[in-house]
Design a protein around this motif. Structure first.
Motif, PDB file in Angstrom:
ATOM      1  N   GLN A   3      43.375  16.186   5.251  1.00  0.00           N
ATOM      2  CA  GLN A   3      43.717  15.066   4.372  1.00  0.00           C
ATOM      3  C   GLN A   3      45.171  15.210   3.951  1.00  0.00           C
ATOM      4  OE1 GLN A   3      41.586  12.563   3.464  1.00  0.00           O
ATOM      5  NE2 GLN A   3      40.028  13.512   4.766  1.00  0.00           N
ATOM      6  N   SER A   4      45.795  14.099   3.635  1.00  0.00           N
ATOM      7  CA  SER A   4      47.165  14.118   3.118  1.00  0.00           C
ATOM      8  C   SER A   4      47.122  14.018   1.601  1.00  0.00           C
ATOM      9  CB  SER A   4      47.967  12.938   3.660  1.00  0.00           C
ATOM     10  OG  SER A   4      48.148  13.090   5.045  1.00  0.00           O
ATOM     11  N   LEU A   5      48.055  14.713   0.957  1.00  0.00           N
ATOM     12  CA  LEU A   5      48.143  14.702  -0.496  1.00  0.00           C
ATOM     13  C   LEU A   5      49.619  14.636  -0.859  1.00  0.00           C
ATOM     14  CD1 LEU A   5      46.760  15.124  -3.299  1.00  0.00           C
ATOM     15  CD2 LEU A   5      47.061  17.583  -2.917  1.00  0.00           C
ATOM     16  N   THR A   6      49.987  13.659  -1.669  1.00  0.00           N
ATOM     17  CA  THR A   6      51.366  13.522  -2.105  1.00  0.00           C
ATOM     18  C   THR A   6      51.501  14.144  -3.485  1.00  0.00           C
ATOM     19  OG1 THR A   6      51.574  11.457  -0.873  1.00  0.00           O
ATOM     20  CG2 THR A   6      53.226  11.870  -2.593  1.00  0.00           C
ATOM     21  N   LEU A   7      52.483  15.044  -3.635  1.00  0.00           N
ATOM     22  CA  LEU A   7      52.688  15.745  -4.897  1.00  0.00           C
ATOM     23  C   LEU A   7      54.076  15.467  -5.432  1.00  0.00           C
ATOM     24  CD1 LEU A   7      51.363  19.246  -3.806  1.00  0.00           C
ATOM     25  CD2 LEU A   7      50.141  17.558  -5.162  1.00  0.00           C
ATOM     26  N   GLU A   8      54.206  15.456  -6.753  1.00  0.00           N
ATOM     27  CA  GLU A   8      55.521  15.403  -7.388  1.00  0.00           C
ATOM     28  C   GLU A   8      55.757  16.768  -8.022  1.00  0.00           C
ATOM     29  OE1 GLU A   8      56.739  12.139  -9.855  1.00  0.00           O
ATOM     30  OE2 GLU A   8      55.380  10.788  -8.791  1.00  0.00           O
ATOM     31  N   LEU A   9      56.835  17.407  -7.599  1.00  0.00           N
ATOM     32  CA  LEU A   9      57.183  18.732  -8.093  1.00  0.00           C
ATOM     33  C   LEU A   9      58.521  18.686  -8.799  1.00  0.00           C
ATOM     34  CD1 LEU A   9      56.356  20.716  -4.829  1.00  0.00           C
ATOM     35  CD2 LEU A   9      54.885  20.468  -6.834  1.00  0.00           C
ATOM     36  N   SER A  10      58.704  19.581  -9.738  1.00  0.00           N
ATOM     37  CA  SER A  10      60.026  19.678 -10.378  1.00  0.00           C
ATOM     38  C   SER A  10      61.017  20.183  -9.336  1.00  0.00           C
ATOM     39  CB  SER A  10      59.970  20.648 -11.561  1.00  0.00           C
ATOM     40  OG  SER A  10      59.774  21.978 -11.099  1.00  0.00           O
ATOM     41  N   GLU A  11      62.287  19.932  -9.579  1.00  0.00           N
ATOM     42  CA  GLU A  11      63.327  20.396  -8.663  1.00  0.00           C
ATOM     43  C   GLU A  11      63.268  21.911  -8.503  1.00  0.00           C
ATOM     44  OE1 GLU A  11      65.556  18.689  -6.802  1.00  0.00           O
ATOM     45  OE2 GLU A  11      64.624  16.819  -7.471  1.00  0.00           O
ATOM     46  N   GLN A  12      63.002  22.616  -9.589  1.00  0.00           N
ATOM     47  CA  GLN A  12      62.971  24.072  -9.580  1.00  0.00           C
ATOM     48  C   GLN A  12      61.821  24.591  -8.703  1.00  0.00           C
ATOM     49  OE1 GLN A  12      62.333  25.803 -13.438  1.00  0.00           O
ATOM     50  NE2 GLN A  12      63.212  27.770 -12.814  1.00  0.00           N
ATOM     51  N   VAL A  13      60.648  24.008  -8.840  1.00  0.00           N
ATOM     52  CA  VAL A  13      59.494  24.440  -8.039  1.00  0.00           C
ATOM     53  C   VAL A  13      59.727  24.107  -6.570  1.00  0.00           C
ATOM     54  CG1 VAL A  13      57.038  24.057  -7.604  1.00  0.00           C
ATOM     55  CG2 VAL A  13      57.854  24.335  -9.953  1.00  0.00           C
ATOM     56  N   SER A  27      57.739  24.956   7.337  1.00  0.00           N
ATOM     57  CA  SER A  27      58.164  23.845   6.491  1.00  0.00           C
ATOM     58  C   SER A  27      57.642  24.033   5.063  1.00  0.00           C
ATOM     59  CB  SER A  27      57.639  22.523   7.055  1.00  0.00           C
ATOM     60  OG  SER A  27      56.240  22.424   6.842  1.00  0.00           O
ATOM     61  N   PRO A  28      58.320  23.425   4.089  1.00  0.00           N
ATOM     62  CA  PRO A  28      57.817  23.488   2.718  1.00  0.00           C
ATOM     63  C   PRO A  28      56.396  22.935   2.592  1.00  0.00           C
ATOM     64  CG  PRO A  28      60.076  22.713   2.724  1.00  0.00           C
ATOM     65  CD  PRO A  28      59.628  22.763   4.159  1.00  0.00           C
ATOM     66  N   ALA A  29      56.080  21.904   3.358  1.00  0.00           N
ATOM     67  CA  ALA A  29      54.729  21.334   3.310  1.00  0.00           C
ATOM     68  C   ALA A  29      53.695  22.336   3.814  1.00  0.00           C
ATOM     69  CB  ALA A  29      54.675  20.047   4.134  1.00  0.00           C
ATOM     70  N   GLN A  30      54.023  23.048   4.899  1.00  0.00           N
ATOM     71  CA  GLN A  30      53.096  24.054   5.418  1.00  0.00           C
ATOM     72  C   GLN A  30      52.881  25.172   4.403  1.00  0.00           C
ATOM     73  OE1 GLN A  30      55.394  24.723   9.093  1.00  0.00           O
ATOM     74  NE2 GLN A  30      53.440  24.559  10.186  1.00  0.00           N
ATOM     75  N   LEU A  31      53.958  25.610   3.759  1.00  0.00           N
ATOM     76  CA  LEU A  31      53.841  26.677   2.768  1.00  0.00           C
ATOM     77  C   LEU A  31      52.993  26.215   1.589  1.00  0.00           C
ATOM     78  CD1 LEU A  31      54.494  29.464   1.692  1.00  0.00           C
ATOM     79  CD2 LEU A  31      56.605  28.527   0.728  1.00  0.00           C
ATOM     80  N   ALA A  32      53.242  25.028   1.086  1.00  0.00           N
ATOM     81  CA  ALA A  32      52.475  24.510  -0.045  1.00  0.00           C
ATOM     82  C   ALA A  32      50.987  24.388   0.312  1.00  0.00           C
ATOM     83  CB  ALA A  32      53.030  23.159  -0.489  1.00  0.00           C
ATOM     84  N   ALA A  33      50.698  23.887   1.503  1.00  0.00           N
ATOM     85  CA  ALA A  33      49.300  23.760   1.930  1.00  0.00           C
ATOM     86  C   ALA A  33      48.641  25.130   2.035  1.00  0.00           C
ATOM     87  CB  ALA A  33      49.229  23.029   3.267  1.00  0.00           C
ATOM     88  N   LEU A  35      49.479  27.915   0.446  1.00  0.00           N
ATOM     89  CA  LEU A  35      49.307  28.461  -0.902  1.00  0.00           C
ATOM     90  C   LEU A  35      48.116  27.824  -1.617  1.00  0.00           C
ATOM     91  CD1 LEU A  35      53.049  28.681  -2.023  1.00  0.00           C
ATOM     92  CD2 LEU A  35      51.520  30.579  -1.416  1.00  0.00           C
ATOM     93  N   LEU A  36      47.952  26.527  -1.463  1.00  0.00           N
ATOM     94  CA  LEU A  36      46.808  25.854  -2.087  1.00  0.00           C
ATOM     95  C   LEU A  36      45.490  26.318  -1.476  1.00  0.00           C
ATOM     96  CD1 LEU A  36      48.192  22.241  -2.534  1.00  0.00           C
ATOM     97  CD2 LEU A  36      47.465  23.802  -4.353  1.00  0.00           C
ATOM     98  N   GLU A  37      45.454  26.459  -0.159  1.00  0.00           N
ATOM     99  CA  GLU A  37      44.231  26.938   0.495  1.00  0.00           C
ATOM    100  C   GLU A  37      43.870  28.336   0.017  1.00  0.00           C
ATOM    101  OE1 GLU A  37      44.422  26.584   4.749  1.00  0.00           O
ATOM    102  OE2 GLU A  37      44.839  24.439   4.645  1.00  0.00           O
ATOM    103  N   GLN A  38      44.879  29.217  -0.102  1.00  0.00           N
ATOM    104  CA  GLN A  38      44.612  30.575  -0.581  1.00  0.00           C
ATOM    105  C   GLN A  38      44.112  30.561  -2.017  1.00  0.00           C
ATOM    106  OE1 GLN A  38      48.336  32.588   0.028  1.00  0.00           O
ATOM    107  NE2 GLN A  38      47.940  32.955   2.198  1.00  0.00           N
ATOM    108  N   LYS A  39      44.672  29.702  -2.827  1.00  0.00           N
ATOM    109  CA  LYS A  39      44.286  29.609  -4.244  1.00  0.00           C
ATOM    110  C   LYS A  39      42.834  29.173  -4.406  1.00  0.00           C
ATOM    111  CE  LYS A  39      44.898  29.237  -8.707  1.00  0.00           C
ATOM    112  NZ  LYS A  39      44.880  30.405  -9.547  1.00  0.00           N
ATOM    113  N   PHE A  40      42.358  28.313  -3.532  1.00  0.00           N
ATOM    114  CA  PHE A  40      41.026  27.733  -3.698  1.00  0.00           C
ATOM    115  C   PHE A  40      39.978  28.306  -2.761  1.00  0.00           C
ATOM    116  CE2 PHE A  40      43.796  24.636  -5.706  1.00  0.00           C
ATOM    117  CZ  PHE A  40      43.139  24.477  -6.915  1.00  0.00           C
ATOM    118  N   THR A  41      40.229  29.460  -2.164  1.00  0.00           N
ATOM    119  CA  THR A  41      39.282  30.078  -1.251  1.00  0.00           C
ATOM    120  C   THR A  41      37.935  30.317  -1.919  1.00  0.00           C
ATOM    121  OG1 THR A  41      41.012  31.102   0.048  1.00  0.00           O
ATOM    122  CG2 THR A  41      38.844  32.096   0.214  1.00  0.00           C
TER     123      THR A  41
END
Length: 95
Positions: A3-13, A27-33, A35-41
């Motif tokens: 699924q696709s998910l659009t996020l708004e992040l602060s410039e710093q994050v 890519s930043p998108a791959q890293l974010a995905a 990290l989220l998968e690891q967080k919700f295992t």
């Protein structure tokens, strides 16, 4: 399925994600995905149905077993201390 998910992040994050992604070559998108998968295992595991949970438990239990020792094992502290003292004192010459 993904699924696709659009996020708004602060410039710093976003800058932190972008820098880390660049360091590891994705890519930043791959890293974010990732990290989220690891967080919700753990949450994923809660979503398993009973058949999937049973199959996972069976795979885990295949690792169970017994241990046979050639000699009896004494787990009292004095015996352990004696064994350690003998080993430390031994030069192991002639073995």
């Amino acid at each position: 399925m993904s699924q696709s998910l659009t996020l708004e992040l602060s410039e710093q994050v976003f800058a932190a994600i972008q820098l880390q992604a660049q360091v590891i070559g994705i890519s930043p998108a791959q890293l974010a995905a990732t990290l989220l998968e690891q967080k919700f295992t753990q949450t994923f595991k809660l979503l398993l149905n009973e058949d999937e949970k049973s199959a996972a438990r069976a795979r885990f239990e295949r690792h169970f077993g017994t241990l046979e020792l050639c000699s009896s094992t004494n787990l009292d502290n004095e015996s352990i201390d004696g064994d350690l003292a003998r080993e430390y004192a031994s030069t192991h010459e002639g073995e």
